[in-house]
Write a protein that holds these residues in place. Structure first.
Motif, PDB file in Angstrom:
ATOM      1  N   ASN A   1       0.407  -0.990   0.407  1.00  0.00           N
ATOM      2  CA  ASN A   1       0.496  -0.097   0.291  1.00  0.00           C
ATOM      3  C   ASN A   1       0.606   1.328   0.049  1.00  0.00           C
ATOM      4  OD1 ASN A   1      -2.456  -1.736  -0.171  1.00  0.00           O
ATOM      5  ND2 ASN A   1      -2.269  -1.826   2.507  1.00  0.00           N
ATOM      6  N   LEU A   2       1.680   1.097   0.513  1.00  0.00           N
ATOM      7  CA  LEU A   2       2.854   2.398   0.827  1.00  0.00           C
ATOM      8  C   LEU A   2       3.751   2.346  -0.184  1.00  0.00           C
ATOM      9  CD1 LEU A   2       3.738   2.905   4.459  1.00  0.00           C
ATOM     10  CD2 LEU A   2       2.379   4.128   3.151  1.00  0.00           C
ATOM     11  N   MET A   3       3.992   1.645  -1.951  1.00  0.00           N
ATOM     12  CA  MET A   3       4.601   1.164  -2.504  1.00  0.00           C
ATOM     13  C   MET A   3       4.848   3.119  -2.894  1.00  0.00           C
ATOM     14  SD  MET A   3       5.510  -2.282  -3.677  1.00  0.00           S
ATOM     15  CE  MET A   3       5.996  -3.989  -2.996  1.00  0.00           C
ATOM     16  N   ALA A   4       3.527   2.774  -3.446  1.00  0.00           N
ATOM     17  CA  ALA A   4       3.594   3.897  -4.693  1.00  0.00           C
ATOM     18  C   ALA A   4       4.564   5.347  -4.169  1.00  0.00           C
ATOM     19  CB  ALA A   4       2.255   4.426  -5.077  1.00  0.00           C
ATOM     20  N   LYS A   5       3.990   5.338  -2.784  1.00  0.00           N
ATOM     21  CA  LYS A   5       4.450   6.858  -2.003  1.00  0.00           C
ATOM     22  C   LYS A   5       6.125   6.635  -2.043  1.00  0.00           C
ATOM     23  CE  LYS A   5       2.861   9.828   2.076  1.00  0.00           C
ATOM     24  NZ  LYS A   5       2.439   9.836   3.172  1.00  0.00           N
ATOM     25  N   PHE A   6       6.150   6.015  -1.295  1.00  0.00           N
ATOM     26  CA  PHE A   6       7.583   5.698  -0.991  1.00  0.00           C
ATOM     27  C   PHE A   6       9.312   4.968  -1.649  1.00  0.00           C
ATOM     28  CE2 PHE A   6       6.781   8.157   2.296  1.00  0.00           C
ATOM     29  CZ  PHE A   6       5.887   7.740   3.132  1.00  0.00           C
ATOM     30  N   GLU A   7       8.324   4.510  -2.760  1.00  0.00           N
ATOM     31  CA  GLU A   7       8.997   3.365  -3.789  1.00  0.00           C
ATOM     32  C   GLU A   7       9.751   1.987  -2.963  1.00  0.00           C
ATOM     33  OE1 GLU A   7      12.032   6.416  -6.026  1.00  0.00           O
ATOM     34  OE2 GLU A   7      10.130   7.312  -6.655  1.00  0.00           O
ATOM     35  N   LEU A   8       8.912   1.408  -2.381  1.00  0.00           N
ATOM     36  CA  LEU A   8       9.399   0.274  -2.113  1.00  0.00           C
ATOM     37  C   LEU A   8       9.628  -0.810  -3.098  1.00  0.00           C
ATOM     38  CD1 LEU A   8       7.058   0.623   1.374  1.00  0.00           C
ATOM     39  CD2 LEU A   8       9.508   1.126   1.441  1.00  0.00           C
ATOM     40  N   VAL A   9       9.459  -0.728  -3.675  1.00  0.00           N
ATOM     41  CA  VAL A   9      10.230  -2.228  -4.243  1.00  0.00           C
ATOM     42  C   VAL A   9      11.483  -2.389  -4.610  1.00  0.00           C
ATOM     43  CG1 VAL A   9       9.112  -2.871  -7.122  1.00  0.00           C
ATOM     44  CG2 VAL A   9       8.094  -1.297  -6.529  1.00  0.00           C
ATOM     45  N   GLU A  10      12.322  -1.751  -4.583  1.00  0.00           N
ATOM     46  CA  GLU A  10      13.675  -1.897  -4.705  1.00  0.00           C
ATOM     47  C   GLU A  10      13.779  -2.990  -3.026  1.00  0.00           C
ATOM     48  OE1 GLU A  10      18.697  -1.006  -4.663  1.00  0.00           O
ATOM     49  OE2 GLU A  10      16.605   0.685  -5.046  1.00  0.00           O
ATOM     50  N   PHE A  11      13.794  -1.989  -1.752  1.00  0.00           N
ATOM     51  CA  PHE A  11      13.360  -2.137  -0.465  1.00  0.00           C
ATOM     52  C   PHE A  11      13.048  -3.292  -0.447  1.00  0.00           C
ATOM     53  CE2 PHE A  11      10.888  -3.033   3.352  1.00  0.00           C
ATOM     54  CZ  PHE A  11      12.261  -2.768   4.585  1.00  0.00           C
ATOM     55  N   PHE A  12      11.476  -3.972  -0.988  1.00  0.00           N
ATOM     56  CA  PHE A  12      10.386  -5.576  -1.007  1.00  0.00           C
ATOM     57  C   PHE A  12      11.089  -6.434  -1.299  1.00  0.00           C
ATOM     58  CE2 PHE A  12       7.277  -8.322  -1.542  1.00  0.00           C
ATOM     59  CZ  PHE A  12       6.704  -8.436  -0.614  1.00  0.00           C
ATOM     60  N   ASP A  13      11.817  -6.172  -2.623  1.00  0.00           N
ATOM     61  CA  ASP A  13      12.755  -7.291  -3.181  1.00  0.00           C
ATOM     62  C   ASP A  13      13.892  -7.866  -2.441  1.00  0.00           C
ATOM     63  OD1 ASP A  13      11.530  -7.401  -5.241  1.00  0.00           O
ATOM     64  OD2 ASP A  13      11.986  -5.908  -6.543  1.00  0.00           O
ATOM     65  N   SER A  14      14.945  -6.365  -1.676  1.00  0.00           N
ATOM     66  CA  SER A  14      16.051  -6.923  -0.882  1.00  0.00           C
ATOM     67  C   SER A  14      15.884  -7.994  -0.021  1.00  0.00           C
ATOM     68  CB  SER A  14      16.440  -5.499  -0.320  1.00  0.00           C
ATOM     69  OG  SER A  14      16.927  -5.210  -1.939  1.00  0.00           O
TER      70      SER A  14
ATOM     71  N   LYS B   1      13.443 -10.120  -0.099  1.00  0.00           N
ATOM     72  CA  LYS B   1      12.311 -11.490  -0.699  1.00  0.00           C
ATOM     73  C   LYS B   1      13.454 -12.330  -1.018  1.00  0.00           C
ATOM     74  CE  LYS B   1      11.176 -11.716  -4.811  1.00  0.00           C
ATOM     75  NZ  LYS B   1      10.485 -10.891  -6.003  1.00  0.00           N
ATOM     76  N   ASN B   2      15.102 -11.053  -1.308  1.00  0.00           N
ATOM     77  CA  ASN B   2      15.620 -12.343  -1.708  1.00  0.00           C
ATOM     78  C   ASN B   2      16.886 -12.767  -0.396  1.00  0.00           C
ATOM     79  OD1 ASN B   2      15.686 -11.342  -4.588  1.00  0.00           O
ATOM     80  ND2 ASN B   2      17.114 -10.277  -4.710  1.00  0.00           N
ATOM     81  N   LYS B   3      16.762 -11.783   0.355  1.00  0.00           N
ATOM     82  CA  LYS B   3      17.696 -12.778   2.169  1.00  0.00           C
ATOM     83  C   LYS B   3      16.410 -13.664   2.471  1.00  0.00           C
ATOM     84  CE  LYS B   3      21.318  -9.273   3.110  1.00  0.00           C
ATOM     85  NZ  LYS B   3      22.571 -10.493   2.393  1.00  0.00           N
ATOM     86  N   LEU B   4      15.340 -13.424   2.488  1.00  0.00           N
ATOM     87  CA  LEU B   4      14.677 -14.204   2.631  1.00  0.00           C
ATOM     88  C   LEU B   4      14.587 -15.962   2.530  1.00  0.00           C
ATOM     89  CD1 LEU B   4      11.982 -15.185   5.027  1.00  0.00           C
ATOM     90  CD2 LEU B   4      10.485 -14.139   3.194  1.00  0.00           C
ATOM     91  N   SER B   5      14.650 -15.997   0.898  1.00  0.00           N
ATOM     92  CA  SER B   5      14.906 -16.602   0.051  1.00  0.00           C
ATOM     93  C   SER B   5      16.514 -17.161   0.385  1.00  0.00           C
ATOM     94  CB  SER B   5      15.050 -16.074  -1.521  1.00  0.00           C
ATOM     95  OG  SER B   5      13.711 -15.774  -1.726  1.00  0.00           O
ATOM     96  N   ALA B   6      17.206 -16.281   0.429  1.00  0.00           N
ATOM     97  CA  ALA B   6      18.552 -16.913   0.204  1.00  0.00           C
ATOM     98  C   ALA B   6      18.926 -17.557   2.022  1.00  0.00           C
ATOM     99  CB  ALA B   6      20.028 -15.747   0.233  1.00  0.00           C
ATOM    100  N   LYS B   7      17.617 -17.868   2.782  1.00  0.00           N
ATOM    101  CA  LYS B   7      17.599 -18.219   4.302  1.00  0.00           C
ATOM    102  C   LYS B   7      18.163 -17.203   5.313  1.00  0.00           C
ATOM    103  CE  LYS B   7      15.623 -22.992   2.948  1.00  0.00           C
ATOM    104  NZ  LYS B   7      16.059 -24.132   3.718  1.00  0.00           N
ATOM    105  N   ALA B   8      18.646 -16.440   4.974  1.00  0.00           N
ATOM    106  CA  ALA B   8      19.389 -15.288   5.984  1.00  0.00           C
ATOM    107  C   ALA B   8      19.099 -14.553   6.928  1.00  0.00           C
ATOM    108  CB  ALA B   8      20.809 -14.172   4.861  1.00  0.00           C
ATOM    109  N   ILE B   9      17.919 -14.820   6.858  1.00  0.00           N
ATOM    110  CA  ILE B   9      16.300 -13.598   7.683  1.00  0.00           C
ATOM    111  C   ILE B   9      15.594 -15.060   7.570  1.00  0.00           C
ATOM    112  CG2 ILE B   9      17.543 -11.468   7.930  1.00  0.00           C
ATOM    113  CD1 ILE B   9      14.849 -11.261   6.040  1.00  0.00           C
ATOM    114  N   ASP B  10      14.794 -15.451   9.071  1.00  0.00           N
ATOM    115  CA  ASP B  10      13.983 -16.387   8.749  1.00  0.00           C
ATOM    116  C   ASP B  10      12.173 -15.534   9.079  1.00  0.00           C
ATOM    117  OD1 ASP B  10      13.474 -15.260  11.020  1.00  0.00           O
ATOM    118  OD2 ASP B  10      14.506 -16.609  12.752  1.00  0.00           O
ATOM    119  N   LEU B  11      11.484 -16.340   8.298  1.00  0.00           N
ATOM    120  CA  LEU B  11       9.858 -15.715   8.570  1.00  0.00           C
ATOM    121  C   LEU B  11       9.760 -14.413   9.873  1.00  0.00           C
ATOM    122  CD1 LEU B  11       7.375 -15.473   6.446  1.00  0.00           C
ATOM    123  CD2 LEU B  11       6.206 -16.799   7.797  1.00  0.00           C
TER     124      LEU B  11
END
Length: 703
Positions: free
Chosen positions: A26-39, A41-51
């Motif tokens: 909901n806040l992506m358009a306002k604060f351009e969070l796409v890159e943040f969200f992808d980063s 997601k990548n850390k989660l996929s690499a199991k660098a962080i848990d859920l």
């Protein structure tokens, strides 16, 4: 099928994660969070962080708002301790937004660096609590002034020390605002340093620290740690200090520090205390007492430069007093004739004595205890200001009675320096504007209450009365807290009478009768509407005879009058909100009490019919309501003096009140110790359920 506890917990975690994702989307358009969200997601996929960590990072991303790009850089970096760095960056961002000070980025970066250095890895829950507390303050609209930034800094510094040996304390901290953490943290620190679980000793020491300062309390704790002492003996000694039966000071600490036999401490302290309390403090001891409260956030921190001792062991105040002594001892022309009376000196001679004293600050308020000579200090401050800077002085008291008394009692002392003094609020002044005009023009010092000064400013400015053309150069206030804090929002109105309003008396009488009827005697919104409908029906039936030009006025005021009738009946209390005079021309009349000072406000009336309903309640003569024409608030009045305000009180308040005064009026503060040690004993407070238990407790203590 019944789900296991682990499955339920996992489902709750997934739901929390989904909610955080949706919020980010909901806040992506306002604060351009796409890159943040992808980063993330990548850390989660690499199991660098848990859920769970992923969910928390998404929440912190929302806290960062438009600065989320900085968080993205941290997430993408290969450095270790990802979650810790995310938390610290978020805390720093929140502090910058919260701080309402000039160097906020610098202060926030300094605190962030200390957090990163002192908080061990694996302490993410602690950092998360700090971030959530700051975010809560930010969302509530709170902003940190200088003293609150200092408090936050001190609390976090103390937290890092205490957390090392008492990590469980964060459970209690989670229930408190972050600016209130110091009490819990300091108690835990004292408990750890003394290695005791005796809660009474710890709480008493914490209370002593609030009253006597951190430095001296910490020194006492270090001395106690260096000897072998039983808890019961320590409790007895600490209780004596807390109740003020014994005075805790550096000389006492030096005595017990040199005596390693703790069992002898009681006799040593008792003997010294008995001797010291009979003596007045020396100049050096006064400075020592002031220095106890010079730490950040404490009252004498504002005058730290004045009481800071140099390499010779003397501060500016002591050097100034030494210079006065030198002027006297070296036979200055001012003292050439020791038989000469002070009133015989010329102003030029006195100016020679005072020429090195400079009023080089905008304004200053002093916390001075009752009985320490505030009235004399007021007089001498006025004299010094006039001799050094020139001009006139206004002296503000809390009532007309005090203004009249003090102007008469101080006249002889002011006359010694050829300074004329008067007041603007005795019976003659209140009755005649020309008397006040003459007094302002002929006197260098004017005593008065705040309403009398405001009245003459408004009459001169808006009614072309020319009672007073200019304000005095400075304002000296007695009881600063009452007028500048408690009554800061009070406003003086210059009201005027309209002949047609005499017709409103019929409305007051009818409304008062209605609210005392059996079926409408209790205040409810339903009864207010019943009374209103009843009065309107009589108006429609031409029961009232009043000018048609007042119709809109009556329609607007009717419900307000009814509400105030109930206030007069149920809530306005004689002896609390007002008093009924028992003598004088106004005997039997109800007059308003100032709730802070208890002073009767003889020239003040409640508005919107409340005064009239009080009159009906006590069968007084019914007066007309006055309408407000022009007004001046207390705050605006004080700002007229442009920071040239000096004042005294016995209760200046805590750092929050001082911040309010400093910001509103450009002032600083100091506390002057008593010239002799206090002899009063502070007894324990008791909270009881009823009056019988209260009387029993008093009887028990007396016996």
């Amino acid at each position: 099928m019944i789900e296991s506890k682990k499955e339920i917990k996992d489902l709750e975690l997934i739901k929390k994660f989904k909610d955080s994702v949706l919020n980010c989307v909901n806040l992506m358009a306002k604060f351009e969070l796409v890159e943040f969200f992808d980063s993330v997601k990548n850390k989660l996929s690499a199991k660098a962080i848990d859920l769970n960590v992923c969910t928390e990072i998404l929440n912190f991303g929302m806290m960062m708002g438009e600065c989320v790009g900085e968080l993205t850089l941290v997430i993408n970096s290969p450095s270790p301790c990802l979650y810790k760095r995310v938390l610290i960056l978020t805390i720093g961002h929140l502090m910058v937004k919260l701080f309402n000070i000039e160097d906020k980025e610098k202060r926030a970066n300094s605190i962030m660096a200390r957090v990163y250095k002192h908080v061990p890895n694996g302490s993410e829950r602690l950092l998360s609590i700090i971030a959530l507390k700051l975010d809560s303050n930010l969302k509530s609209g709170l902003r940190y002034e200088s003293s609150e930034v200092d408090t936050l800094n001190d609390n976090l510094s103390l937290l890092f020390k205490v957390y090392y040996y008492q990590p469980k304390c964060i459970d209690r901290l989670n229930d408190l605002p972050i600016l209130k953490w110091s009490s819990i943290l300091r108690v835990e620190q004292i408990k750890y340093e003394l290695n005791t679980n005796y809660s009474q000793i710890v709480s008493d020491l914490h209370l002593i620290e609030k009253l006597r300062g951190l430095e001296i309390t910490q020194r006492f704790i270090q001395i106690v740690k260096s000897v072998k002492i039983e808890d019961l003996l320590l409790k007895f000694i600490v209780t004596k200090f807390r109740k003020n039966e014994w005075d805790l000071n550096d000389k006492v600490l030096t005595l017990i520090e040199t005596n390693k036999n703790a069992s002898e401490w009681i006799e040593v302290i008792k003997k010294f205390d008995l001797e010291s309390k009979s003596k007045a403090l020396t100049r050096s001891e006064v400075i020592d007492e002031m220095k106890r409260l010079e730490a950040n956030g404490e009252i004498n921190s504002y005058v730290k430069k004045l009481i800071e001792r140099n390499e010779t062991g003397k501060c500016i105040i002591e050097l100034c007093l030494d210079k006065l002594d030198t002027v006297y001892k070296n036979g200055s022309s001012l003292f050439s004739n020791m038989k000469k009376k002070i009133e015989e000196y010329e102003k030029s001679e006195i100016s020679e004595w005072t020429k090195f004293i400079v009023f080089n600050f905008s304004g200053r308020l002093a916390n001075i205890s009752t009985g320490e000579g505030k009235s004399l200090i007021t007089i001498w401050t006025s004299i010094a200001y006039i001799l050094i800077k020139g001009g006139n002085v206004d002296i503000l008291t809390s009532s007309e009675i005090l203004a009249e008394r003090d102007s008469l009692e101080s006249r002889e002392m002011f006359a010694m320096f050829d300074i004329s003094v008067t007041n603007n609020c005795d019976s003659l002044a209140n009755a005649d504007e020309n008397v006040r005009k003459q007094r302002y023009s002929n006197s260098m010092v004017v005593y008065g209450d705040i309403g009398s000064f405001q009245r003459d400013i408004l009459l001169s400015k808006y009614f072309e009365k020319e009672i007073r053309t200019d304000l005095a150069g400075c304002l000296i206030i007695d009881e600063v807290d009452s007028m500048c804090i408690d009554n800061i929002c009070n406003t003086l109105y210059i009201s005027h009478q309209i002949a047609d309003l005499t017709y409103m008396k019929h409305f007051y009488c009818l409304i008062w009768h209605a609210v005392n009827n059996q079926d409408t005697q209790e205040y409810t919104e339903e009864n207010v509407q019943k009374v209103k409908k009843y009065v309107q029906s009589l108006m429609d039936g031409s029961y009232f005879n009043y000018p048609s030009n007042l119709q809109d006025f009556v329609n607007r005021r009717l419900e307000v009058w009814i509400n105030n009738a109930y206030v007069a009946k149920h809530h306005a209390e004689e002896g609390n909100h007002y008093s009924v005079l028992s003598m004088g021309k106004k005997s039997g009349e109800a007059v308003i009490n100032d709730l802070q000072t208890g002073v009767e406000q003889l020239n003040t009336q409640w508005s919107d019919g409340l005064q009239q309903f009080i009159q009906l309640k006590h069968l007084n003569r019914l007066g007309e309501e006055s309408l407000k024409a022009i007004f001046m608030s207390n705050y605006v009045f004080f700002t007229q003096y442009k920071g040239n305000i000096y004042g005294m009180t016995g209760t200046l308040g805590a750092s929050i009140e001082r911040d309010l005064l400093a910001k509103a009026y450009d002032l600083d503060f100091f506390q002057l110790p008593r010239f002799k040690k206090e002899l009063n004993i502070k007894q324990d407070d008791w909270l009881v359920a009823n009056k019988c238990q209260w009387l029993e407790k008093i009887n028990h203590d007396v016996d």
